[in-house]
Design a protein around this motif. Structure first.
Motif, PDB file in Angstrom:
ATOM      1  N   ASN A   1      11.788   3.842   1.495  1.00 42.99           N
ATOM      2  CA  ASN A   1      10.551   3.164   1.081  1.00 42.99           C
ATOM      3  C   ASN A   1       9.951   3.779  -0.173  1.00 42.99           C
ATOM      4  OD1 ASN A   1      10.280   1.153   3.159  1.00 42.99           O
ATOM      5  ND2 ASN A   1       9.931   2.878   4.530  1.00 42.99           N
ATOM      6  N   LEU A   2      10.792   4.005  -1.160  1.00 41.31           N
ATOM      7  CA  LEU A   2      10.300   4.606  -2.397  1.00 41.31           C
ATOM      8  C   LEU A   2      10.351   3.588  -3.525  1.00 41.31           C
ATOM      9  CD1 LEU A   2      12.020   8.094  -2.343  1.00 41.31           C
ATOM     10  CD2 LEU A   2       9.740   7.494  -1.573  1.00 41.31           C
ATOM     11  N   LEU A   3       9.356   3.700  -4.395  1.00 46.58           N
ATOM     12  CA  LEU A   3       9.280   2.830  -5.563  1.00 46.58           C
ATOM     13  C   LEU A   3       9.119   3.747  -6.766  1.00 46.58           C
ATOM     14  CD1 LEU A   3       8.805  -0.262  -6.331  1.00 46.58           C
ATOM     15  CD2 LEU A   3       6.405   0.295  -6.285  1.00 46.58           C
ATOM     16  N   LEU A   4       9.989   3.585  -7.754  1.00 45.43           N
ATOM     17  CA  LEU A   4       9.904   4.408  -8.955  1.00 45.43           C
ATOM     18  C   LEU A   4       9.383   3.549 -10.109  1.00 45.43           C
ATOM     19  CD1 LEU A   4      11.652   6.285  -7.257  1.00 45.43           C
ATOM     20  CD2 LEU A   4      13.016   6.761  -9.269  1.00 45.43           C
ATOM     21  N   VAL A   5       8.234   3.927 -10.663  1.00 48.32           N
ATOM     22  CA  VAL A   5       7.702   3.189 -11.802  1.00 48.32           C
ATOM     23  C   VAL A   5       7.680   4.110 -13.017  1.00 48.32           C
ATOM     24  CG1 VAL A   5       6.312   1.664 -10.383  1.00 48.32           C
ATOM     25  CG2 VAL A   5       5.285   3.723 -11.318  1.00 48.32           C
ATOM     26  N   LYS A   6       7.754   3.476 -14.190  1.00 49.41           N
ATOM     27  CA  LYS A   6       7.799   4.256 -15.414  1.00 49.41           C
ATOM     28  C   LYS A   6       6.391   4.707 -15.791  1.00 49.41           C
ATOM     29  CE  LYS A   6       9.263   3.930 -20.193  1.00 49.41           C
ATOM     30  NZ  LYS A   6       9.820   3.067 -21.223  1.00 49.41           N
ATOM     31  N   GLY A   7       6.258   5.979 -16.116  1.00 49.32           N
ATOM     32  CA  GLY A   7       4.989   6.500 -16.601  1.00 49.32           C
ATOM     33  C   GLY A   7       4.057   6.924 -15.485  1.00 49.32           C
ATOM     34  N   PRO A   8       2.882   7.423 -15.868  1.00 49.96           N
ATOM     35  CA  PRO A   8       1.945   7.937 -14.871  1.00 49.96           C
ATOM     36  C   PRO A   8       1.140   6.832 -14.186  1.00 49.96           C
ATOM     37  CG  PRO A   8       1.058   8.240 -17.070  1.00 49.96           C
ATOM     38  CD  PRO A   8       2.408   7.611 -17.241  1.00 49.96           C
ATOM     39  N   VAL A   9       0.607   7.156 -13.004  1.00 50.39           N
ATOM     40  CA  VAL A   9      -0.304   6.256 -12.300  1.00 50.39           C
ATOM     41  C   VAL A   9      -1.586   7.027 -11.994  1.00 50.39           C
ATOM     42  CG1 VAL A   9       1.618   4.986 -11.274  1.00 50.39           C
ATOM     43  CG2 VAL A   9       0.497   6.760  -9.962  1.00 50.39           C
ATOM     44  N   PRO A  10      -2.693   6.310 -11.775  1.00 55.60           N
ATOM     45  CA  PRO A  10      -3.982   6.986 -11.591  1.00 55.60           C
ATOM     46  C   PRO A  10      -4.003   7.888 -10.360  1.00 55.60           C
ATOM     47  CG  PRO A  10      -4.280   4.626 -11.879  1.00 55.60           C
ATOM     48  CD  PRO A  10      -2.824   4.850 -11.727  1.00 55.60           C
ATOM     49  N   GLY A  11      -4.754   8.977 -10.458  1.00 52.62           N
ATOM     50  CA  GLY A  11      -5.021   9.818  -9.296  1.00 52.62           C
ATOM     51  C   GLY A  11      -4.047  10.962  -9.134  1.00 52.62           C
ATOM     52  N   GLY A  12      -4.353  11.828  -8.186  1.00 53.83           N
ATOM     53  CA  GLY A  12      -3.523  12.990  -7.934  1.00 53.83           C
ATOM     54  C   GLY A  12      -2.424  12.679  -6.944  1.00 53.83           C
TER      55      GLY A  12
ATOM     56  N   ALA B   1      21.970   4.746 -20.944  1.00 56.40           N
ATOM     57  CA  ALA B   1      22.124   5.103 -22.350  1.00 56.40           C
ATOM     58  C   ALA B   1      21.821   6.582 -22.591  1.00 56.40           C
ATOM     59  CB  ALA B   1      21.204   4.232 -23.203  1.00 56.40           C
ATOM     60  N   GLY B   2      21.462   7.292 -21.547  1.00 60.75           N
ATOM     61  CA  GLY B   2      21.155   8.701 -21.706  1.00 60.75           C
ATOM     62  C   GLY B   2      19.721   8.943 -22.114  1.00 60.75           C
ATOM     63  N   LYS B   3      18.914   7.887 -22.069  1.00 64.86           N
ATOM     64  CA  LYS B   3      17.529   8.023 -22.478  1.00 64.86           C
ATOM     65  C   LYS B   3      16.701   8.626 -21.347  1.00 64.86           C
ATOM     66  CE  LYS B   3      14.888   5.293 -25.684  1.00 64.86           C
ATOM     67  NZ  LYS B   3      14.295   4.014 -25.960  1.00 64.86           N
ATOM     68  N   ASN B   4      15.768   9.466 -21.713  1.00 66.25           N
ATOM     69  CA  ASN B   4      14.897  10.100 -20.726  1.00 66.25           C
ATOM     70  C   ASN B   4      13.773   9.139 -20.329  1.00 66.25           C
ATOM     71  OD1 ASN B   4      13.355  11.966 -19.274  1.00 66.25           O
ATOM     72  ND2 ASN B   4      12.225  12.492 -21.125  1.00 66.25           N
ATOM     73  N   VAL B   5      13.623   8.896 -19.034  1.00 66.16           N
ATOM     74  CA  VAL B   5      12.562   7.998 -18.559  1.00 66.16           C
ATOM     75  C   VAL B   5      11.635   8.775 -17.638  1.00 66.16           C
ATOM     76  CG1 VAL B   5      12.063   5.819 -17.401  1.00 66.16           C
ATOM     77  CG2 VAL B   5      14.212   6.091 -18.608  1.00 66.16           C
ATOM     78  N   PRO B   6      10.366   8.942 -17.995  1.00 68.25           N
ATOM     79  CA  PRO B   6       9.434   9.596 -17.080  1.00 68.25           C
ATOM     80  C   PRO B   6       9.065   8.632 -15.953  1.00 68.25           C
ATOM     81  CG  PRO B   6       8.304   8.903 -19.067  1.00 68.25           C
ATOM     82  CD  PRO B   6       9.753   8.554 -19.263  1.00 68.25           C
TER      83      PRO B   6
ATOM     84  N   LEU C   1       0.857  -1.178   0.000  1.00 67.46           N
ATOM     85  CA  LEU C   1       0.000   0.000   0.000  1.00 67.46           C
ATOM     86  C   LEU C   1       0.891   1.226   0.000  1.00 67.46           C
ATOM     87  CD1 LEU C   1      -2.491  -1.112   2.778  1.00 67.46           C
ATOM     88  CD2 LEU C   1      -2.613  -1.574   0.346  1.00 67.46           C
ATOM     89  N   GLY C   2       0.486   2.253  -0.704  1.00 68.63           N
ATOM     90  CA  GLY C   2       1.343   3.425  -0.766  1.00 68.63           C
ATOM     91  C   GLY C   2       0.602   4.677  -1.158  1.00 68.63           C
ATOM     92  N   ARG C   3       1.380   5.729  -1.365  1.00 67.75           N
ATOM     93  CA  ARG C   3       0.822   7.013  -1.767  1.00 67.75           C
ATOM     94  C   ARG C   3       1.658   7.566  -2.904  1.00 67.75           C
ATOM     95  NH1 ARG C   3      -2.747  10.137   1.176  1.00 67.75           N
ATOM     96  NH2 ARG C   3      -3.249   9.379   3.254  1.00 67.75           N
ATOM     97  N   LYS C   4       0.979   8.260  -3.816  1.00 64.11           N
ATOM     98  CA  LYS C   4       1.697   8.879  -4.923  1.00 64.11           C
ATOM     99  C   LYS C   4       2.385  10.150  -4.431  1.00 64.11           C
ATOM    100  CE  LYS C   4       0.526  10.844  -9.456  1.00 64.11           C
ATOM    101  NZ  LYS C   4      -0.482  10.732 -10.525  1.00 64.11           N
ATOM    102  N   VAL C   5       3.669  10.286  -4.749  1.00 63.19           N
ATOM    103  CA  VAL C   5       4.413  11.474  -4.343  1.00 63.19           C
ATOM    104  C   VAL C   5       4.420  12.501  -5.468  1.00 63.19           C
ATOM    105  CG1 VAL C   5       6.670  12.344  -3.679  1.00 63.19           C
ATOM    106  CG2 VAL C   5       5.871  10.186  -2.753  1.00 63.19           C
ATOM    107  N   GLY C   6       4.680  12.052  -6.683  1.00 63.85           N
ATOM    108  CA  GLY C   6       4.705  12.968  -7.814  1.00 63.85           C
ATOM    109  C   GLY C   6       5.526  12.376  -8.937  1.00 63.85           C
ATOM    110  N   MET C   7       5.671  13.158  -9.985  1.00 69.41           N
ATOM    111  CA  MET C   7       6.406  12.660 -11.140  1.00 69.41           C
ATOM    112  C   MET C   7       7.671  13.477 -11.373  1.00 69.41           C
ATOM    113  SD  MET C   7       3.695  11.491 -14.022  1.00 69.41           S
ATOM    114  CE  MET C   7       4.978  10.643 -14.931  1.00 69.41           C
ATOM    115  N   THR C   8       8.646  12.842 -11.965  1.00 68.15           N
ATOM    116  CA  THR C   8       9.849  13.525 -12.414  1.00 68.15           C
ATOM    117  C   THR C   8      10.409  12.716 -13.573  1.00 68.15           C
ATOM    118  OG1 THR C   8      12.014  14.346 -11.758  1.00 68.15           O
ATOM    119  CG2 THR C   8      11.275  12.360 -10.674  1.00 68.15           C
ATOM    120  N   ARG C   9      11.669  12.990 -13.919  1.00 66.27           N
ATOM    121  CA  ARG C   9      12.284  12.210 -14.977  1.00 66.27           C
ATOM    122  C   ARG C   9      13.645  11.769 -14.500  1.00 66.27           C
ATOM    123  NH1 ARG C   9      14.263  16.919 -18.908  1.00 66.27           N
ATOM    124  NH2 ARG C   9      12.660  16.092 -20.278  1.00 66.27           N
TER     125      ARG C   9
END
Lengths: 125, 227
Positions: free
Chosen positions: B192-203, B19-24, B6-14
């Motif tokens: 206790n942070l988890l970084l996933v690629k792309g957006p997740v539902p909700g604010g 390889a120098g590729k940008n990952v949201p 169970l967790g909470r969304k903190v926000g997005m970054t990149r």
């Protein structure tokens, strides 16, 4: 710890320790790493910094140059590993934060005057 | 391996990969979670565990909830969520056990479940991407209307009313949404942070459930098999 602190902390792991931040109107050489197959080489894109945007890991500059009489603009996120180095070659005198007016200028008028103010201690060859 | 987090969304970054590729990326504050109840086939008819997360002031909770958490030896918790597990895996859990993001270390792809941002009562153009009607040529004050919602033919409606499931205006968002098979980019055990690629539902600050991806798209399936 609030949310922005957490984001900053995560970003700090992926940002470069030091980046050269040019001023608006500076002429810069941006050394870009280009990977062709297994080989890697460095290409230099030189031009005038006409905009800075965003902050943190997303901080980017827009560089404009003239190639074969055609304006070319590229935006470089300076924390990207693909940007190897930024060298400042000249300081230009400007009174704006965004130099979009340069896009409408043709010929000699697109040149910027050399900056006079605050250059006492600048070490630019 | 844990059933979920169970967790909470903190926000997005990149971030930039090697390889120098940008990952949201979306940053999720995941856990630590605690096992607050274990359901066994003998007592409850099915096998499941209940996870609880995030401390709450006792006066914000209820006596029933406080008592429930106390049984597992926990302080009052805000979120409780039950997850089915295999009967054979039940032995791996005990009441009050702490489950952190560490248990997701070997997992490559996750599903993230959350409540999407509410958009209110919306028309068909925003809600379903209808084109609406023409701006000119005599269209009268119905430029964003859905048009016909069914005629006499049985397939397109008719026979007593529009067809079931016909796309119409209504509440948009504020709904449980599952974002499937997101890449796990990084795990930060200390915070206790988890970084996933792309957006997740909700604010931001939205409540999220993270579980191992239930099924993978073909490309991702191949990737998971290869490693």
């Amino acid at each position: 710890m609030n949310k922005q602190d957490i984001i900053n902390q995560v970003e700090s792991k992926y940002t470069k320790d030091e980046i050269v931040v040019p001023a608006i109107g500076d002429t810069v050489d941006v050394h870009c790493r280009i990977i062709e197959g297994s080989k890697e080489r460095v290409q230099i894109f030189s031009g005038v910094v006409i905009a800075k945007k965003s902050s943190g890991i997303s901080f980017a500059i827009t560089v404009r140059r003239i190639v074969a009489n055609e304006g070319v603009e590229r935006t470089f996120p300076l924390h990207s590993p693909k940007v190897a180095k930024v060298e400042i070659t000249r300081h230009g005198h400007t009174r704006r934060a965004k130099l979009n007016y340069l896009r409408d200028r043709v010929g000699k008028s697109r040149r910027l005057k050399d900056r006079r103010r605050g250059l006492k201690h600048a070490s630019v060859k | 391996m844990a059933a979920a987090l169970l967790g909470r969304k903190v926000g997005m970054t990149r971030i930039f990969d090697e390889a120098g590729k940008n990952v949201p990326v979306t940053i999720i504050q995941a856990g630590p979670c605690f096992v607050s109840q274990i359901k066994t086939p003998d007592a409850d008819g099915y096998a499941a565990i209940q996870l609880a997360a995030e401390d709450i002031k006792p006066r914000r909770s209820t006596m029933q909830q406080i008592g429930h958490d106390h049984k597992a030896g926990l302080s009052p918790k805000r979120f409780h969520k039950e997850f089915r597990v295999d009967e054979a895996d039940l032995g791996g859990y005990e009441l009050g056990q702490e489950i952190t993001v560490e248990s997701f270390e070997s997992i490559k792809f996750v599903d993230v479940i959350g409540t999407s941002k509410g958009k209110g009562y919306q028309g068909v153009v925003k809600r379903h991407g209808f084109k609406g009607q023409q701006a000119t040529h005599g269209v009268e004050r119905k430029h964003r209307s859905p048009g016909s919602i069914g005629g006499h033919a049985t397939d397109a409606g008719g026979s007593g009313g529009p067809k079931k499931g016909k796309k119409m205006p209504g509440q948009m968002g504020n709904k449980r949404i599952t974002a499937r098979s997101l890449d796990v980019v990084a795990i930060d055990k200390d915070n206790n942070l988890l970084l996933v690629k792309g957006p997740v539902p909700g604010g931001k600050d939205g409540f999220l459930v993270i579980r191992k991806a239930k099924r993978l798209y073909k490309r991702k399936h191949r990737l998971a098999q290869a490693s």
